[in-house]
Write an enzyme that holds these catalytic residues in place. Structure first.
Site, PDB file in Angstrom:
ATOM      1  N   ASP A 111       0.815  -1.212   0.000  1.00 28.28           N
ATOM      2  CA  ASP A 111       0.000   0.000   0.000  1.00 28.28           C
ATOM      3  C   ASP A 111       0.848   1.261   0.000  1.00 28.28           C
ATOM      4  OD1 ASP A 111      -2.110  -1.729   0.093  1.00 28.28           O
ATOM      5  OD2 ASP A 111      -2.517  -1.460   2.224  1.00 28.28           O
ATOM      6  N   GLY A 112       2.041   1.179   0.569  1.00 20.71           N
ATOM      7  CA  GLY A 112       2.903   2.353   0.628  1.00 20.71           C
ATOM      8  C   GLY A 112       3.307   2.867  -0.734  1.00 20.71           C
ATOM      9  N   ASN A 211      -4.620   8.872   2.594  1.00 17.80           N
ATOM     10  CA  ASN A 211      -5.102   8.091   3.737  1.00 17.80           C
ATOM     11  C   ASN A 211      -5.605   8.965   4.878  1.00 17.80           C
ATOM     12  OD1 ASN A 211      -5.105   5.431   3.029  1.00 17.80           O
ATOM     13  ND2 ASN A 211      -3.315   4.847   4.218  1.00 17.80           N
ATOM     14  N   GLU A 212      -4.675   9.659   5.553  1.00 16.91           N
ATOM     15  CA  GLU A 212      -5.081  10.385   6.742  1.00 16.91           C
ATOM     16  C   GLU A 212      -4.104  11.472   7.133  1.00 16.91           C
ATOM     17  OE1 GLU A 212      -2.250   7.734   7.415  1.00 16.91           O
ATOM     18  OE2 GLU A 212      -4.133   6.649   7.801  1.00 16.91           O
ATOM     19  N   ASP A 241      -4.393  11.007  23.077  1.00 18.60           N
ATOM     20  CA  ASP A 241      -3.132  10.872  22.346  1.00 18.60           C
ATOM     21  C   ASP A 241      -3.159  11.626  21.026  1.00 18.60           C
ATOM     22  OD1 ASP A 241      -1.979   9.397  24.307  1.00 18.60           O
ATOM     23  OD2 ASP A 241      -2.012   7.485  23.254  1.00 18.60           O
ATOM     24  N   THR A 252      -9.478   1.983   6.645  1.00 27.83           N
ATOM     25  CA  THR A 252      -8.968   0.645   6.914  1.00 27.83           C
ATOM     26  C   THR A 252      -7.496   0.685   7.329  1.00 27.83           C
ATOM     27  OG1 THR A 252      -8.550   0.418   4.527  1.00 27.83           O
ATOM     28  CG2 THR A 252     -10.585  -0.531   5.390  1.00 27.83           C
ATOM     29  N   ALA A 253      -6.951   1.876   7.539  1.00 27.93           N
ATOM     30  CA  ALA A 253      -5.552   2.016   7.943  1.00 27.93           C
ATOM     31  C   ALA A 253      -5.487   2.375   9.433  1.00 27.93           C
ATOM     32  CB  ALA A 253      -4.859   3.068   7.064  1.00 27.93           C
ATOM     33  N   TYR A 254      -4.816   3.476   9.766  1.00 30.08           N
ATOM     34  CA  TYR A 254      -4.640   3.874  11.172  1.00 30.08           C
ATOM     35  C   TYR A 254      -5.995   4.081  11.859  1.00 30.08           C
ATOM     36  CZ  TYR A 254      -2.225   6.255  15.073  1.00 30.08           C
ATOM     37  OH  TYR A 254      -1.723   6.611  16.293  1.00 30.08           O
TER      38      TYR A 254
END
Length: 374
Positions: A111-112, A211-212, A241, A252-254
């Site tokens: 994915d990266g 992504n984010e 945090d 679907t990631a972090y």
């Protein structure tokens, strides 16, 4: 050049366009292909050479690759690949602009590689074809074993496309940082990449994020304390945090690891997910794609915060700084292996093992029931 072909039925009030009808066709055959390869992975050398040889010798295309990929020691010493290597066009990230000359992007890795390809195009993005050769591959639906057949299908056109929305992010630095930033700019003689001076004289970083955007407490042991605004109105303060602002692709990631729901990439939305909030009632929320979110340090915050974009370009956020986020008008057209529904659920099952459970056995004896005999 690629053309995203809409459905044949005209859009009218009350009609919802079927996303499955979004197809890729070519107004003219693609000529320039960008190949992104996961670096520091020796297992990808042979697939990379096979793909480049196929694109150059059989498809007669102009292939662009990063200079650091071509300068790999294993490629430099491979005499059988020297003829192909000499025909490759190279570029360096941050120095060479290739955004206007690429017709198709092919990613080899996880994915990266797709996230990195997205970062190279801060405006319109060419269609992306991602082969799963990495560790997870949630965003890479194609298998390399049949790469020639799959590439030929894409070149023939009529491929299914999913438009992965991105976030348009602006980081506005406070006035007290202005002199220090301008000094470093003038010292180099050129303005840093992606930095501009706005009308108020502040330094602004503008990015497209797939992504984010993650705002966290960094190395500090104190709680992160940031204010969240929606269309200029204070919605809440985040004490914990940190907070994640993500696209549906990033759900679907972090964000997914932090407890957010998983949203199909075709849903027009922005997700806001707290990271370990110090509140039992702070649940992740989903807001419409058209809104503008703004994040600032709370006036009473005991420490600064840190922000990163798809895991890159991490920097400190201080009092007086702000992060403005909205949906970008430049999505990433990701080519589907089958279709946008099957690919997504297949990735959920294969990569994340979504809802995997041992099946309950059926009752074999008619006398068995939830009621016990007396």
């Amino acid at each position: 050049m690629p053309v995203l072909r809409p459905p044949g039925q005209t859009t009218r009030r009350g009609h919802i366009q079927d996303p499955a009808s979004q197809r890729l066709t070519w107004s003219k055959p693609p000529l320039n292909v960008l190949v992104i390869r996961k670096i520091r992975d020796e297992t990808l050398l042979e697939p990379f050479k096979e793909l480049c040889r196929f694109l150059v010798e059989e498809k007669h295309l102009m292939v662009y690759v990063e200079k650091k990929v071509v300068d790999d020691g294993s490629l430099m010493t491979d005499d059988s690949f020297s003829a192909i290597r000499n025909q490759l066009c190279t570029f360096r990230e941050g120095y060479d602009d290739i955004s206007d000359c690429i017709d198709l992007i092919i990613c080899l890795g996880g994915d990266g590689t797709l996230l990195y390809a997205s970062s190279l195009f801060q405006g319109s993005v060419p269609p992306v074809m991602a082969f799963h050769l990495g560790s997870l591959g949630f965003l890479a639906p194609f298998k390399f074993e049949s790469f020639k057949t799959e590439v030929d299908k894409v070149f023939e056109g009529n491929a299914a496309i999913i438009l992965r929305s991105r976030l348009k992010v602006k980081v506005v630095k406070g006035m007290f940082q202005r002199n220090e930033q301008l000094f470093s700019t003038q010292e180099n003689g050129i303005a840093p990449h992606n930095h501009i001076n706005n009308e108020a004289g502040k330094i602004t970083l503008q990015l497209q994020v797939l992504n984010e955007v993650v705002v966290d407490r960094g190395p500090s042991s104190y709680l992160s304390d940031v204010d969240l605004y929606l269309d200029g109105r204070l919605i809440t303060s985040v004490q914990g945090d940190g907070v994640i602002v993500s696209t549906p692709t990033g759900s679907t990631a972090y964000a997914g690891a932090a407890g957010a729901s998983m949203i199909h990439p075709n849903v027009p939305a922005i997700m806001v997910t707290p990271i370990c909030p110090h509140s039992l009632s702070f649940r992740p929320i989903v807001v419409p794609a058209g809104v503008e979110l703004m994040i600032t340090l709370s006036p009473d915050a005991r420490n600064t915060a840190w922000v990163s974009f798809d895991g890159r370009k991490r920097q400190e956020i201080q009092h007086g700084d702000s992060i403005k986020i909205t949906t970008s008008c430049f999505p990433v057209p990701s080519i589907c292996c089958h279709d946008l529904v099957y690919d997504w659920f297949d990735s959920l099952a294969q990569c994340l093992h979504w809802n995997i459970r041992k099946k309950q056995t059926r009752l074999t004896d008619a006398s068995d029931s939830s009621e016990t005999d007396n």
